[in-house]
Scaffold this motif. Structure first.
Motif, mmCIF file in Angstrom:
data_model
loop_
_atom_site.group_PDB
_atom_site.id
_atom_site.type_symbol
_atom_site.label_atom_id
_atom_site.label_comp_id
_atom_site.label_asym_id
_atom_site.label_seq_id
_atom_site.Cartn_x
_atom_site.Cartn_y
_atom_site.Cartn_z
ATOM 1 N N ASP A 245 -26.005 -15.543 -27.935
ATOM 2 C CA ASP A 245 -25.608 -15.387 -26.530
ATOM 3 C C ASP A 245 -26.232 -16.476 -25.666
ATOM 4 O OD1 ASP A 245 -24.691 -13.977 -24.073
ATOM 5 O OD2 ASP A 245 -26.836 -13.668 -23.802
ATOM 6 N N VAL A 246 -25.431 -17.036 -24.760
ATOM 7 C CA VAL A 246 -25.934 -18.005 -23.781
ATOM 8 C C VAL A 246 -26.528 -17.245 -22.602
ATOM 9 C CG1 VAL A 246 -25.317 -19.838 -22.168
ATOM 10 C CG2 VAL A 246 -24.269 -19.777 -24.436
ATOM 11 N N ASP A 247 -27.793 -17.513 -22.263
ATOM 12 C CA ASP A 247 -28.439 -16.858 -21.119
ATOM 13 C C ASP A 247 -28.088 -17.648 -19.856
ATOM 14 O OD1 ASP A 247 -29.951 -15.546 -19.302
ATOM 15 O OD2 ASP A 247 -31.859 -15.722 -20.379
ATOM 16 N N GLU A 248 -27.005 -17.203 -19.201
ATOM 17 C CA GLU A 248 -26.546 -17.919 -17.997
ATOM 18 C C GLU A 248 -27.576 -17.870 -16.873
ATOM 19 O OE1 GLU A 248 -23.000 -16.426 -20.275
ATOM 20 O OE2 GLU A 248 -24.867 -15.564 -19.547
ATOM 21 N N CYS A 249 -28.465 -16.875 -16.911
ATOM 22 C CA CYS A 249 -29.438 -16.720 -15.830
ATOM 23 C C CYS A 249 -30.480 -17.834 -15.819
ATOM 24 C CB CYS A 249 -30.126 -15.361 -15.954
ATOM 25 S SG CYS A 249 -28.991 -13.959 -15.721
ATOM 26 N N GLU A 250 -30.538 -18.638 -16.875
ATOM 27 C CA GLU A 250 -31.455 -19.774 -16.877
ATOM 28 C C GLU A 250 -30.932 -20.925 -16.035
ATOM 29 O OE1 GLU A 250 -32.026 -20.776 -20.927
ATOM 30 O OE2 GLU A 250 -33.370 -19.076 -21.356
ATOM 31 N N ARG A 251 -29.659 -20.878 -15.649
ATOM 32 C CA ARG A 251 -29.084 -21.910 -14.793
ATOM 33 C C ARG A 251 -29.378 -21.607 -13.322
ATOM 34 N NH1 ARG A 251 -23.106 -21.300 -16.725
ATOM 35 N NH2 ARG A 251 -22.793 -22.114 -14.611
ATOM 36 N N CYS B 24 -26.157 -17.219 -9.838
ATOM 37 C CA CYS B 24 -26.222 -16.278 -8.702
ATOM 38 C C CYS B 24 -26.888 -17.010 -7.536
ATOM 39 C CB CYS B 24 -26.986 -15.024 -9.099
ATOM 40 S SG CYS B 24 -26.242 -14.118 -10.476
ATOM 41 N N ILE B 25 -26.074 -17.580 -6.660
ATOM 42 C CA ILE B 25 -26.599 -18.448 -5.591
ATOM 43 C C ILE B 25 -27.501 -17.677 -4.636
ATOM 44 C CG2 ILE B 25 -25.973 -20.105 -3.803
ATOM 45 C CD1 ILE B 25 -25.107 -20.885 -6.620
ATOM 46 N N ASN B 26 -27.019 -16.516 -4.205
ATOM 47 C CA ASN B 26 -27.778 -15.688 -3.254
ATOM 48 C C ASN B 26 -27.886 -14.270 -3.814
ATOM 49 O OD1 ASN B 26 -27.992 -17.609 -0.801
ATOM 50 N ND2 ASN B 26 -25.807 -17.631 -1.287
ATOM 51 N N TYR C 269 -26.405 -10.393 -20.061
ATOM 52 C CA TYR C 269 -26.065 -9.464 -21.132
ATOM 53 C C TYR C 269 -25.241 -10.242 -22.166
ATOM 54 C CZ TYR C 269 -21.592 -9.071 -18.607
ATOM 55 O OH TYR C 269 -20.397 -9.325 -17.975
ATOM 56 N N ASP C 270 -25.058 -9.657 -23.361
ATOM 57 C CA ASP C 270 -24.349 -10.347 -24.431
ATOM 58 C C ASP C 270 -22.951 -10.752 -23.998
ATOM 59 O OD1 ASP C 270 -26.436 -10.254 -26.130
ATOM 60 O OD2 ASP C 270 -25.703 -8.606 -27.381
ATOM 61 N N GLY C 271 -22.713 -12.067 -23.968
ATOM 62 C CA GLY C 271 -21.389 -12.571 -23.649
ATOM 63 C C GLY C 271 -21.101 -12.715 -22.173
ATOM 64 N N GLY C 272 -22.102 -12.562 -21.299
ATOM 65 C CA GLY C 272 -21.846 -12.703 -19.867
ATOM 66 C C GLY C 272 -23.095 -12.448 -19.033
ATOM 67 N N TYR C 273 -22.882 -12.233 -17.742
ATOM 68 C CA TYR C 273 -24.000 -11.960 -16.825
ATOM 69 C C TYR C 273 -23.454 -11.209 -15.618
ATOM 70 C CZ TYR C 273 -22.090 -15.820 -14.032
ATOM 71 O OH TYR C 273 -21.264 -16.621 -13.288
ATOM 72 N N ASN C 274 -24.362 -10.668 -14.803
ATOM 73 C CA ASN C 274 -23.970 -9.928 -13.601
ATOM 74 C C ASN C 274 -24.875 -10.339 -12.454
ATOM 75 O OD1 ASN C 274 -22.449 -7.724 -12.254
ATOM 76 N ND2 ASN C 274 -24.496 -6.831 -12.081
ATOM 77 N N CYS C 275 -24.280 -10.507 -11.263
ATOM 78 C CA CYS C 275 -25.039 -10.881 -10.069
ATOM 79 C C CYS C 275 -25.156 -9.689 -9.115
ATOM 80 C CB CYS C 275 -24.362 -12.047 -9.343
ATOM 81 S SG CYS C 275 -24.456 -13.620 -10.204
ATOM 82 N N GLY D 72 -19.249 -11.891 -3.752
ATOM 83 C CA GLY D 72 -18.590 -12.769 -4.722
ATOM 84 C C GLY D 72 -19.253 -12.695 -6.093
ATOM 85 N N SER D 73 -18.551 -13.194 -7.116
ATOM 86 C CA SER D 73 -19.075 -13.102 -8.479
ATOM 87 C C SER D 73 -20.382 -13.863 -8.635
ATOM 88 C CB SER D 73 -18.040 -13.640 -9.481
ATOM 89 O OG SER D 73 -17.729 -14.998 -9.175
ATOM 90 N N ASN D 74 -20.557 -14.929 -7.850
ATOM 91 C CA ASN D 74 -21.795 -15.704 -7.888
ATOM 92 C C ASN D 74 -22.594 -15.601 -6.591
ATOM 93 O OD1 ASN D 74 -21.287 -16.572 -10.466
ATOM 94 N ND2 ASN D 74 -20.329 -18.494 -9.844
#
Length: 451
Positions: A358-364, A368-370, A376-382, A390-392
């Motif tokens: 799984d890619v940990d998108e939260c390391e970018r 989640c700008i604000n 989570y496996d296969g995605g992330y939640n803001c 918004g999604s981000n």
């Protein structure tokens, strides 16, 4: 606000009188997600990176749609901000436009052929005695009609040999032996006459030819009132006139070849991997580099074994294994078979050899700008902070849509014309109070102007 006023500025402006431009490009949340931001008076402009479009460069361009020909010799797969090409065999490069020179691989053709590269393929020019796509198959010359004109053919790897019959010589037994060149072949002044495959003697007048009763060069021994014949090898019988069929009685080819009987002898046509007059010697095929693609060769009696590296199969390790059947790439990854291996093209949320990590998108920093990011496996939640959505969490919430201003205060949806009427009423009231020489207590009205 008592004794003062406040301006609610339009987007892109700030300051007490909304006279200062906001440089959106200098804010922490760069509005151009995949591009270069240029500030303008009251706004900004995004110059998108290759593969992106839209006002804020957030929309991916699908380079693979509408019949585009980005992948010249392959299949186009769209990914965020770009595309990849699954190249057909014999092609490489980002757009599959570069020919693979298979001849750089020393195993492209066996040691019995010469490799010639062509666009999208290669050809092997086989040495004499070898056939097959990569020149790894022995040609059985003995299966061709009349390869040995006056002799018996014995096949060998990459070649053959002709076993001479008496009276003939040459590579294909095509040359007649002139026995008359031998001295004293015809005795008592006889004249030798050469004929195809043999000779005859023309005896002078008065010379009686005494013939031996023993045939086929058998040695005659006189005994009282009779004679005895000692037969030459390959013959039997009282007068050495009966041919011995060695192929029946002695199996002289050791089980490693096909025996062919001939008058007074025999010939062995050896099976592949054996050689010698009686097919008694094993051929070490490993010296011929029969195992290709860096495999290991082990010689055995009458054969050999190739230990293939992963990704290859068949006796000579010449056939690529298609690892993509079945697909080893998890989580809907795209499998690309390669020579001796495979590659997985993972979806954006997965990585690893088989797309299992799984890619940990939260390391970018741009997810989640604000808000707060949860992977989570296969995605992330803001989870957005107050005032953002918004999604981000990149879109501001317009709180004025819920009419939060009480007691008749104006909101941003009222027109400029209403503001003009309010200003006129304030001016009239001020003139009346002044004429009464009274002390003015002025309560200013906050006017919200939205254009």
């Amino acid at each position: 606000m008592i004794g003062d006023y406040s301006c609610v500025c339009q987007y892109g402006w700030k300051g007490k009188n909304c006279s200062e431009d906001i440089d959106e490009c200098q804010t922490d949340s760069n509005p151009c997600k995949h591009g270069k931001c240029s500030n303008l008076n009251g706004g900004y402009n995004c110059s998108c990176d290759s593969g992106w479009k839209g006002p804020n460069c957030t929309a991916d361009i699908n380079e693979c749609e509408n019949g585009s020909n980005h992948c010249v010799h392959g299949e186009c797969i769209n990914i965020n901000g770009s595309y990849i090409c699954l190249c057909n065999s014999a092609w490489k490069g980002f757009n599959c436009s570069e020919d693979v020179d298979e001849c750089l691989n020393i195993s492209a053709c066996s040691v019995h052929g010469k490799c010639a590269n062509v666009q999208g393929a290669f050809n092997c020019s086989c040495n004499t005695g070898w056939v097959g796509t990569i020149c790894d198959e022995d040609m059985d010359e003995c299966s061709q009609h009349d390869v040995c004109l006056h002799g018996n053919c014995s096949n060998s790897p990459g070649s053959y040999k002709c076993l001479y019959r008496r009276g003939w010589s040459g590579i294909t037994c095509e040359i007649d032996v002139n026995e008359c060149e031998m001295k004293d072949l015809c005795k008592n002044g006889g004249t030798c006459i050469n004929i195809d495959g043999d000779y005859s003697c023309l005896c002078p007048s008065g010379v009686v030819v005494v013939s031996t009763p023993c045939n086929n060069n058998g040695a005659c021994s006189n005994i009282p009132r009779d004679f005895s014949c000692t037969c030459y090898s390959g013959w039997t019988g009282f007068k050495c006139d009966v041919d011995i069929d060695e192929c029946i009685f002695s199996s002289p080819c050791n089980g490693n070849g096909v025996c062919s009987n001939s008058p007074g002898g025999y010939q062995c046509s050896c099976l592949s991997s054996w050689t010698g007059a009686d097919c008694e010697s094993d051929i070490d095929e490993c010296n011929q580099k029969v195992c290709i693609n860096n495999s290991t060769c082990t010689n055995t009696n009458g054969s050999y074994i190739c230990d293939c590296l992963n990704g290859w199969k068949r006796q000579n390790c010449s056939e690529d294994i298609n690892e993509c059947a079945p697909n080893p790439c998890q989580h809907h990854g795209v499998c690309n078979n390669t020579q001796g291996g495979y590659d997985c093209i993972c979806l954006n949320n997965w990585t690893g050899v088989n797309c299992s990590i799984d890619v940990d998108e939260c390391e970018r920093n741009d997810v989640c700008i604000n808000g707060i990011c949860q992977n989570y496996d296969g995605g992330y939640n803001c989870t957005c902070v107050s005032g953002w959505k918004g999604s981000n969490c990149s879109h501001g919430v317009d709180e004025c849509t819920s009419m939060p201003c009480l007691n008749g205060a104006f909101v941003g949806t009222q027109m400029v014309s209403s503001t003009v009427h309010v200003l006129k009423d304030i001016r009239d009231a001020f003139a009346i109070v002044t004429s009464m020489n009274a002390k003015l207590t002025f309560i200013s009205v906050i006017i919200t102007v939205h254009v």
